[in-house]
Write a protein that holds these residues in place. Structure first.
Motif, PDB file in Angstrom:
ATOM      1  N   GLN A  84       0.833  -1.196   0.000  1.00  0.00           N
ATOM      2  CA  GLN A  84       0.000   0.000   0.000  1.00  0.00           C
ATOM      3  C   GLN A  84       0.877   1.259   0.000  1.00  0.00           C
ATOM      4  OE1 GLN A  84      -3.222  -0.784  -0.554  1.00  0.00           O
ATOM      5  NE2 GLN A  84      -2.256  -2.814  -0.515  1.00  0.00           N
ATOM      6  N   PRO A  85       0.406   2.342  -0.628  1.00  0.00           N
ATOM      7  CA  PRO A  85       1.234   3.555  -0.748  1.00  0.00           C
ATOM      8  C   PRO A  85       1.739   4.083   0.595  1.00  0.00           C
ATOM      9  CG  PRO A  85      -0.704   3.705  -2.168  1.00  0.00           C
ATOM     10  CD  PRO A  85      -0.881   2.466  -1.341  1.00  0.00           C
ATOM     11  N   GLU A  86       0.927   3.997   1.628  1.00  0.00           N
ATOM     12  CA  GLU A  86       1.335   4.564   2.915  1.00  0.00           C
ATOM     13  C   GLU A  86       2.512   3.824   3.544  1.00  0.00           C
ATOM     14  OE1 GLU A  86      -2.339   1.948   3.799  1.00  0.00           O
ATOM     15  OE2 GLU A  86      -1.617   3.275   2.201  1.00  0.00           O
ATOM     16  N   ASN A  87       2.783   2.601   3.059  1.00  0.00           N
ATOM     17  CA  ASN A  87       3.900   1.823   3.615  1.00  0.00           C
ATOM     18  C   ASN A  87       5.051   1.664   2.627  1.00  0.00           C
ATOM     19  OD1 ASN A  87       2.745   1.235   6.198  1.00  0.00           O
ATOM     20  ND2 ASN A  87       1.362  -0.209   5.181  1.00  0.00           N
ATOM     21  N   ALA A  88       5.064   2.491   1.585  1.00  0.00           N
ATOM     22  CA  ALA A  88       6.092   2.356   0.548  1.00  0.00           C
ATOM     23  C   ALA A  88       7.501   2.492   1.124  1.00  0.00           C
ATOM     24  CB  ALA A  88       5.860   3.390  -0.551  1.00  0.00           C
ATOM     25  N   HIS A  89       7.663   3.277   2.168  1.00  0.00           N
ATOM     26  CA  HIS A  89       8.993   3.511   2.736  1.00  0.00           C
ATOM     27  C   HIS A  89       9.210   2.757   4.053  1.00  0.00           C
ATOM     28  CE1 HIS A  89       9.575   6.516  -0.347  1.00  0.00           C
ATOM     29  NE2 HIS A  89       8.472   7.147   0.038  1.00  0.00           N
ATOM     30  N   HIS A  90       8.297   1.850   4.370  1.00  0.00           N
ATOM     31  CA  HIS A  90       8.448   1.044   5.579  1.00  0.00           C
ATOM     32  C   HIS A  90       8.978  -0.343   5.217  1.00  0.00           C
ATOM     33  CE1 HIS A  90       6.520   3.780   8.432  1.00  0.00           C
ATOM     34  NE2 HIS A  90       5.558   3.983   7.549  1.00  0.00           N
ATOM     35  N   ASP A  91      10.017  -0.778   5.899  1.00  0.00           N
ATOM     36  CA  ASP A  91      10.494  -2.155   5.762  1.00  0.00           C
ATOM     37  C   ASP A  91      10.093  -3.011   6.953  1.00  0.00           C
ATOM     38  OD1 ASP A  91      11.771  -1.912   3.265  1.00  0.00           O
ATOM     39  OD2 ASP A  91      13.519  -0.968   4.224  1.00  0.00           O
ATOM     40  N   ARG A  92       9.393  -2.388   7.891  1.00  0.00           N
ATOM     41  CA  ARG A  92       9.006  -3.091   9.113  1.00  0.00           C
ATOM     42  C   ARG A  92       7.620  -2.603   9.534  1.00  0.00           C
ATOM     43  NH1 ARG A  92      12.166  -5.789  12.994  1.00  0.00           N
ATOM     44  NH2 ARG A  92      11.391  -5.731  15.138  1.00  0.00           N
ATOM     45  N   LEU A  93       6.759  -3.528   9.895  1.00  0.00           N
ATOM     46  CA  LEU A  93       5.429  -3.208  10.385  1.00  0.00           C
ATOM     47  C   LEU A  93       5.249  -3.835  11.768  1.00  0.00           C
ATOM     48  CD1 LEU A  93       3.270  -3.849   7.171  1.00  0.00           C
ATOM     49  CD2 LEU A  93       4.126  -1.656   8.017  1.00  0.00           C
ATOM     50  N   ARG A  94       4.415  -3.191  12.559  1.00  0.00           N
ATOM     51  CA  ARG A  94       4.167  -3.639  13.928  1.00  0.00           C
ATOM     52  C   ARG A  94       2.680  -3.986  14.050  1.00  0.00           C
ATOM     53  NH1 ARG A  94       6.033  -2.458  19.373  1.00  0.00           N
ATOM     54  NH2 ARG A  94       4.310  -1.815  20.728  1.00  0.00           N
ATOM     55  N   PHE A  95       2.386  -5.213  14.513  1.00  0.00           N
ATOM     56  CA  PHE A  95       1.006  -5.675  14.685  1.00  0.00           C
ATOM     57  C   PHE A  95       0.757  -5.887  16.174  1.00  0.00           C
ATOM     58  CE2 PHE A  95       2.094  -6.808  10.363  1.00  0.00           C
ATOM     59  CZ  PHE A  95       0.960  -6.455   9.652  1.00  0.00           C
ATOM     60  N   VAL A  96      -0.221  -5.160  16.693  1.00  0.00           N
ATOM     61  CA  VAL A  96      -0.524  -5.192  18.123  1.00  0.00           C
ATOM     62  C   VAL A  96      -1.827  -5.945  18.328  1.00  0.00           C
ATOM     63  CG1 VAL A  96      -0.939  -3.813  20.184  1.00  0.00           C
ATOM     64  CG2 VAL A  96       0.623  -2.972  18.411  1.00  0.00           C
ATOM     65  N   SER A  97      -1.778  -6.975  19.162  1.00  0.00           N
ATOM     66  CA  SER A  97      -2.976  -7.745  19.500  1.00  0.00           C
ATOM     67  C   SER A  97      -3.148  -7.760  21.006  1.00  0.00           C
ATOM     68  CB  SER A  97      -2.860  -9.181  18.976  1.00  0.00           C
ATOM     69  OG  SER A  97      -2.004  -9.945  19.802  1.00  0.00           O
ATOM     70  N   ASP A  98      -4.249  -8.312  21.468  1.00  0.00           N
ATOM     71  CA  ASP A  98      -4.460  -8.445  22.907  1.00  0.00           C
ATOM     72  C   ASP A  98      -3.505  -9.451  23.529  1.00  0.00           C
ATOM     73  OD1 ASP A  98      -6.465  -6.575  22.857  1.00  0.00           O
ATOM     74  OD2 ASP A  98      -8.096  -8.045  22.735  1.00  0.00           O
TER      75      ASP A  98
END
Length: 269
Positions: A84-98
Protein backbone atom coordinates in the motif's frame (compact mmCIF):
# COMPACT_ATOMS: atom_id res chain seq x y z
CA UNK A 1 -15.18 -3.70 3.22
CA UNK A 2 -12.79 -5.54 0.95
CA UNK A 3 -11.13 -8.88 1.62
CA UNK A 4 -7.71 -9.58 0.10
CA UNK A 5 -6.48 -13.17 -0.17
CA UNK A 6 -2.78 -14.01 0.22
CA UNK A 7 -1.06 -17.40 -0.04
CA UNK A 8 1.81 -17.76 2.43
CA UNK A 9 4.76 -20.19 2.42
CA UNK A 10 4.35 -20.99 -1.27
CA UNK A 11 7.11 -22.12 -3.60
CA UNK A 12 7.97 -25.01 -5.86
CA UNK A 13 5.41 -27.73 -5.36
CA UNK A 14 4.14 -26.14 -2.14
CA UNK A 15 0.91 -24.18 -2.43
CA UNK A 16 1.15 -22.81 1.10
CA UNK A 17 -1.50 -21.58 3.49
CA UNK A 18 -4.09 -18.98 2.39
CA UNK A 19 -5.37 -16.19 4.61
CA UNK A 20 -7.83 -13.34 4.16
CA UNK A 21 -6.88 -9.78 5.09
CA UNK A 22 -9.65 -7.25 5.82
CA UNK A 23 -8.42 -3.66 6.39
CA UNK A 24 -10.92 -1.63 8.44
CA UNK A 25 -10.92 1.78 10.12
CA UNK A 26 -12.18 0.20 13.34
CA UNK A 27 -13.03 -3.33 14.35
CA UNK A 28 -16.62 -4.33 13.51
CA UNK A 29 -18.68 -6.13 16.16
CA UNK A 30 -17.26 -9.55 17.02
CA UNK A 31 -20.27 -11.44 15.65
CA UNK A 32 -19.83 -9.68 12.30
CA UNK A 33 -16.11 -10.48 12.12
CA UNK A 34 -16.84 -14.10 13.06
CA UNK A 35 -19.62 -14.30 10.50
CA UNK A 36 -17.41 -12.87 7.78
CA UNK A 37 -14.65 -15.37 8.59
CA UNK A 38 -17.20 -18.17 8.34
CA UNK A 39 -18.43 -16.82 4.99
CA UNK A 40 -14.89 -16.35 3.60
CA UNK A 41 -14.10 -19.93 4.70
CA UNK A 42 -10.31 -19.73 4.70
CA UNK A 43 -8.19 -21.10 7.57
CA UNK A 44 -7.82 -17.59 9.06
CA UNK A 45 -9.16 -14.10 8.40
CA UNK A 46 -7.22 -11.15 9.81
CA UNK A 47 -8.86 -7.79 10.52
CA UNK A 48 -6.33 -4.93 10.64
CA UNK A 49 -6.86 -1.38 11.90
CA UNK A 50 -4.24 1.37 11.36
CA UNK A 51 -3.19 3.05 14.62
CA UNK A 52 0.06 4.86 13.69
CA UNK A 53 2.48 4.96 10.75
CA UNK A 54 3.60 1.36 10.25
CA UNK A 55 1.46 0.08 13.15
CA UNK A 56 -1.82 -1.85 13.15
CA UNK A 57 -4.16 -3.48 15.60
CA UNK A 58 -4.99 -7.02 14.51
CA UNK A 59 -7.52 -9.73 15.33
CA UNK A 60 -7.65 -13.22 13.80
CA UNK A 61 -10.63 -15.54 13.22
CA UNK A 62 -10.98 -19.09 11.93
CA UNK A 63 -14.38 -19.89 10.39
CA UNK A 64 -15.55 -20.86 13.90
CA UNK A 65 -13.46 -19.13 16.58
CA UNK A 66 -11.28 -16.13 17.35
CA UNK A 67 -7.57 -16.91 17.78
CA UNK A 68 -5.20 -15.34 20.28
CA UNK A 69 -2.30 -15.57 17.79
CA UNK A 70 -1.88 -16.43 14.11
CA UNK A 71 1.45 -16.19 12.33
CA UNK A 72 0.57 -17.01 8.74
CA UNK A 73 -2.31 -14.50 8.65
CA UNK A 74 0.08 -11.87 10.06
CA UNK A 75 2.53 -12.57 7.24
CA UNK A 76 -0.40 -12.33 4.80
CA UNK A 77 -1.42 -9.01 6.36
CA UNK A 78 2.13 -7.67 6.08
CA UNK A 79 2.28 -8.77 2.43
CA UNK A 80 -0.86 -6.82 1.61
CA UNK A 81 0.02 -3.75 3.69
CA UNK A 82 3.60 -3.47 2.40
CA UNK A 83 2.10 -3.00 -1.06
CA UNK A 84 0.00 0.00 0.00
CA UNK A 85 1.23 3.55 -0.75
CA UNK A 86 1.34 4.56 2.92
CA UNK A 87 3.90 1.82 3.61
CA UNK A 88 6.09 2.36 0.55
CA UNK A 89 8.99 3.51 2.74
CA UNK A 90 8.45 1.04 5.58
CA UNK A 91 10.49 -2.15 5.76
CA UNK A 92 9.01 -3.09 9.11
CA UNK A 93 5.43 -3.21 10.38
CA UNK A 94 4.17 -3.64 13.93
CA UNK A 95 1.01 -5.68 14.68
CA UNK A 96 -0.52 -5.19 18.12
CA UNK A 97 -2.98 -7.75 19.50
CA UNK A 98 -4.46 -8.44 22.91
CA UNK A 99 -1.89 -11.25 23.18
CA UNK A 100 1.19 -9.12 22.46
CA UNK A 101 3.09 -7.59 19.56
CA UNK A 102 4.30 -9.20 16.34
CA UNK A 103 6.85 -7.43 14.15
CA UNK A 104 6.98 -8.12 10.42
CA UNK A 105 9.78 -7.06 8.08
CA UNK A 106 10.82 -7.46 4.49
CA UNK A 107 13.83 -9.75 4.02
CA UNK A 108 14.55 -9.83 0.31
CA UNK A 109 11.53 -11.48 -1.28
CA UNK A 110 10.44 -13.04 2.01
CA UNK A 111 8.57 -11.67 5.01
CA UNK A 112 9.84 -12.40 8.50
CA UNK A 113 7.95 -12.29 11.77
CA UNK A 114 9.08 -13.13 15.27
CA UNK A 115 6.90 -14.57 17.98
CA UNK A 116 7.38 -15.83 21.52
CA UNK A 117 9.09 -19.19 21.84
CA UNK A 118 6.91 -21.79 23.54
CA UNK A 119 8.87 -24.30 25.55
CA UNK A 120 7.55 -27.82 25.85
CA UNK A 121 7.49 -30.15 28.83
CA UNK A 122 8.19 -33.85 28.15
CA UNK A 123 5.20 -35.99 29.09
CA UNK A 124 3.66 -39.39 28.63
CA UNK A 125 1.10 -39.37 25.80
CA UNK A 126 -2.25 -38.36 27.32
CA UNK A 127 -4.95 -41.04 27.33
CA UNK A 128 -6.56 -41.47 23.93
CA UNK A 129 -4.12 -39.22 22.04
CA UNK A 130 -2.15 -41.82 20.11
CA UNK A 131 -5.30 -43.74 19.25
CA UNK A 132 -6.94 -40.54 17.94
CA UNK A 133 -3.86 -39.70 15.87
CA UNK A 134 -3.27 -43.28 14.74
CA UNK A 135 0.49 -43.11 15.43
CA UNK A 136 3.18 -44.59 17.63
CA UNK A 137 5.21 -42.07 19.62
CA UNK A 138 8.97 -41.72 19.89
CA UNK A 139 8.50 -38.80 22.28
CA UNK A 140 5.68 -36.60 23.54
CA UNK A 141 5.62 -33.11 25.02
CA UNK A 142 2.99 -30.55 25.98
CA UNK A 143 2.82 -26.76 26.07
CA UNK A 144 0.17 -24.55 27.63
CA UNK A 145 -2.20 -25.19 24.70
CA UNK A 146 -0.82 -27.81 22.27
CA UNK A 147 0.55 -31.33 22.40
CA UNK A 148 3.47 -32.54 20.26
CA UNK A 149 4.15 -36.14 19.24
CA UNK A 150 7.42 -37.14 17.62
CA UNK A 151 7.19 -40.18 15.33
CA UNK A 152 9.78 -42.39 13.65
CA UNK A 153 10.28 -40.70 10.30
CA UNK A 154 8.86 -38.61 7.46
CA UNK A 155 6.76 -41.51 6.17
CA UNK A 156 5.07 -41.85 9.56
CA UNK A 157 4.11 -38.16 9.49
CA UNK A 158 2.68 -38.53 5.98
CA UNK A 159 0.76 -41.65 6.99
CA UNK A 160 -0.97 -40.00 9.98
CA UNK A 161 -4.76 -40.41 9.65
CA UNK A 162 -6.38 -38.68 12.62
CA UNK A 163 -9.83 -39.24 14.03
CA UNK A 164 -10.78 -35.55 14.17
CA UNK A 165 -13.87 -36.05 16.31
CA UNK A 166 -11.76 -37.87 18.91
CA UNK A 167 -9.04 -35.19 18.77
CA UNK A 168 -11.60 -32.44 19.31
CA UNK A 169 -12.64 -34.08 22.59
CA UNK A 170 -9.10 -33.93 24.00
CA UNK A 171 -8.09 -30.92 26.16
CA UNK A 172 -5.73 -29.32 23.64
CA UNK A 173 -5.98 -26.47 21.16
CA UNK A 174 -3.79 -28.28 18.64
CA UNK A 175 -2.03 -31.56 17.94
CA UNK A 176 1.42 -31.58 16.29
CA UNK A 177 2.95 -34.67 14.67
CA UNK A 178 6.62 -34.29 13.73
CA UNK A 179 9.74 -36.17 12.69
CA UNK A 180 13.31 -35.38 11.72
CA UNK A 181 13.52 -34.45 8.06
CA UNK A 182 15.61 -35.69 5.19
CA UNK A 183 17.88 -33.76 2.82
CA UNK A 184 15.48 -30.92 1.97
CA UNK A 185 14.40 -30.05 5.53
CA UNK A 186 15.65 -30.38 9.09
CA UNK A 187 12.23 -31.49 10.31
CA UNK A 188 8.69 -32.02 9.05
CA UNK A 189 5.29 -31.75 10.68
CA UNK A 190 1.54 -31.83 10.35
CA UNK A 191 -0.82 -29.91 12.64
CA UNK A 192 -4.46 -30.54 13.54
CA UNK A 193 -6.93 -28.11 15.17
CA UNK A 194 -10.40 -29.66 15.00
CA UNK A 195 -11.54 -27.86 18.15
CA UNK A 196 -11.02 -24.58 16.23
CA UNK A 197 -12.88 -25.78 13.16
CA UNK A 198 -9.63 -26.42 11.21
CA UNK A 199 -9.10 -30.17 10.95
CA UNK A 200 -5.62 -29.77 9.44
CA UNK A 201 -3.82 -26.46 9.16
CA UNK A 202 -1.86 -26.19 5.92
CA UNK A 203 1.06 -24.27 7.48
CA UNK A 204 0.89 -23.32 11.16
CA UNK A 205 3.37 -20.69 12.34
CA UNK A 206 2.41 -20.84 16.02
CA UNK A 207 3.10 -24.59 16.04
CA UNK A 208 6.64 -23.76 14.93
CA UNK A 209 7.04 -21.66 18.07
CA UNK A 210 7.04 -25.09 19.76
CA UNK A 211 8.76 -27.08 17.01
CA UNK A 212 11.79 -24.79 16.72
CA UNK A 213 13.02 -25.10 20.34
CA UNK A 214 12.14 -28.82 20.27
CA UNK A 215 14.28 -29.53 17.19
CA UNK A 216 16.95 -26.93 17.89
CA UNK A 217 17.81 -28.76 21.12
CA UNK A 218 17.91 -32.13 19.36
CA UNK A 219 19.85 -31.06 16.29
CA UNK A 220 22.18 -28.62 18.05
CA UNK A 221 21.49 -25.77 15.61
CA UNK A 222 19.60 -22.50 15.79
CA UNK A 223 19.04 -22.03 12.02
CA UNK A 224 16.55 -24.57 10.69
CA UNK A 225 14.38 -25.33 7.68
CA UNK A 226 11.05 -27.11 7.87
CA UNK A 227 8.35 -28.57 5.67
CA UNK A 228 4.70 -28.83 6.64
CA UNK A 229 3.41 -31.96 4.91
CA UNK A 230 -0.24 -30.97 4.55
CA UNK A 231 -2.18 -31.28 1.31
CA UNK A 232 -0.99 -27.85 0.12
CA UNK A 233 2.31 -27.99 1.95
CA UNK A 234 4.69 -25.20 2.82
CA UNK A 235 8.36 -24.42 3.44
CA UNK A 236 9.61 -22.35 6.38
CA UNK A 237 12.99 -20.84 7.23
CA UNK A 238 13.41 -20.61 11.00
CA UNK A 239 15.73 -19.21 13.65
CA UNK A 240 15.80 -20.03 17.35
CA UNK A 241 16.50 -16.69 19.05
CA UNK A 242 16.12 -17.92 22.62
CA UNK A 243 12.90 -16.44 23.94
CA UNK A 244 11.71 -15.65 20.39
CA UNK A 245 11.31 -17.66 17.19
CA UNK A 246 11.91 -15.96 13.86
CA UNK A 247 9.88 -17.32 10.93
CA UNK A 248 10.56 -16.37 7.31
CA UNK A 249 8.23 -17.25 4.46
CA UNK A 250 7.03 -16.22 1.05
CA UNK A 251 3.69 -14.49 0.51
CA UNK A 252 1.87 -14.18 -2.82
CA UNK A 253 -1.29 -12.07 -3.13
CA UNK A 254 -4.08 -13.38 -5.30
CA UNK A 255 -5.60 -11.02 -7.83
CA UNK A 256 -9.17 -11.65 -6.70
CA UNK A 257 -10.73 -9.34 -4.10
CA UNK A 258 -13.89 -10.25 -2.22
CA UNK A 259 -16.38 -7.45 -1.58
CA UNK A 260 -18.26 -7.97 1.67
CA UNK A 261 -21.03 -5.40 1.27
CA UNK A 262 -24.35 -6.82 2.35
CA UNK A 263 -22.86 -9.07 5.01
CA UNK A 264 -23.52 -6.67 7.89
CA UNK A 265 -26.44 -8.80 9.04
CA UNK A 266 -24.34 -11.94 9.41
CA UNK A 267 -24.33 -13.29 12.91
CA UNK A 268 -21.98 -15.67 14.59
CA UNK A 269 -22.02 -19.34 13.62
Amino acid sequence: MQCHIVDTFVGGRYAGNPAAVVPVEQFPPVDLMQGMAHWIELPTTAFVVPTAPGEYRVRWFTPYKELNLCGHATIASACHLFRQPENAHHDRLRFVSDNGVLNAERVGELIAIDLPSARLTPAEPPAGLLEALGVEAVACAVSSDDVLVQVDDVDAVIATRPNFAALARLPFRGHIVTAQGTGDADFVSRTFFPSLGVDEDQVCVTAHAKLVPFWSARLGRRDLTALQLSQRGGRLVLQDAGDRVRVLGSAVPRHDVLHTEGLETIGSH
